[in-house]
Write an enzyme that holds these catalytic residues in place. Sequence first.
Site: not given
Ligand code: HPA
Length: 295
Positions: A43, A74, A96, A98-99, A126, A224-225, A248, A260
């Site tokens: 990301s 993406h 992902h 989650y998709e 990310a 998440m990847s 973050n 996001h």
């Molecule tokens: N948590 C999960 N996935 C992420 C985060 C997060 O804080 N930041 C970027 N991808």
Amino acid sequence: MTVKATLKSSESKMDLFNQLEEAAQFIRSRTAVRPAVALVLGSGLGGFADELIEPVKVPYEEIPHFARSTAIGHEGRLVVGKFAGCPVVAMQGRFHLYEGYSAEQVAFPTRVFARLGVRAAILTNAAGGINLEYGQSALVVIRDHINLQGQNPLTGPEDLRLGPRFIDMSEAYYKPYRQLALDAGRRLGMELKEGIYAGLLGPSYETPAEIRFLRAIGADLVGMSTIPEVIAARQLGMKVLGISCVTNMAAGVLDKPLNHEEVLETGRRVAGQFKALLREVIPEIAADNPATDAR
Ligand code: HPA
């Protein structure tokens, strides 16, 4: 009954192998470049693919059996070209869990790269920073991971053409490449850290209690990847380098909500550093893995 069940499962796996072959053939038909290194851009980091020289861009929807990128940030295409003189294939956007994709669909491109003869993968993402020594925008070399996604691309019937089933994961992230990235960071004055990546399903971010739990079990980063791709790559004997961008601090670390947009914005902000790092590491990794034809 048992015989029938066995036949059925081997048939369905044969399909996957043939699908991989078809996708690889398609990509070969689109470019004469035979990549030595595969890059998966996380990301906000997809802009790197625009740095490739003489790029051939192939939208995922054109590649047989590829899924579609639905995540914002993406792009959804493969870019094959040269970077720092090295032939590479880059995924500008990944799939992902989650998709709604299965681990097998998420790992499909990685397996196609192996069919293309690629022996090394640089997987980026990310991530939220759990380790309090990290700051926003830090680039972190992944030392190991904790799979909390509840899925694995190797489940299902065994097909030895894809590799063995019970694979060793004691050095999933190839130590010499980790070292090479740390050394490159030092040369660039970046002082990269190494850390443990916890992969969750998402797409909701974690609760502060979950982050405290992840810290307690030894995680430095959360995302998440990446994990399905790493597992598939290891099954095929590819060497993996993983790099997280701390977009973050994880939930509850700072007194503010996660979003996001911030993840994407931080990714874009570190693009220069990220490119500088890749300019150092890609030639060394490519030299270690001259492009070969698929076996
Ligand atoms: N948590 C999960 N996935 C992420 C985060 C997060 O804080 N930041 C970027 N991808």
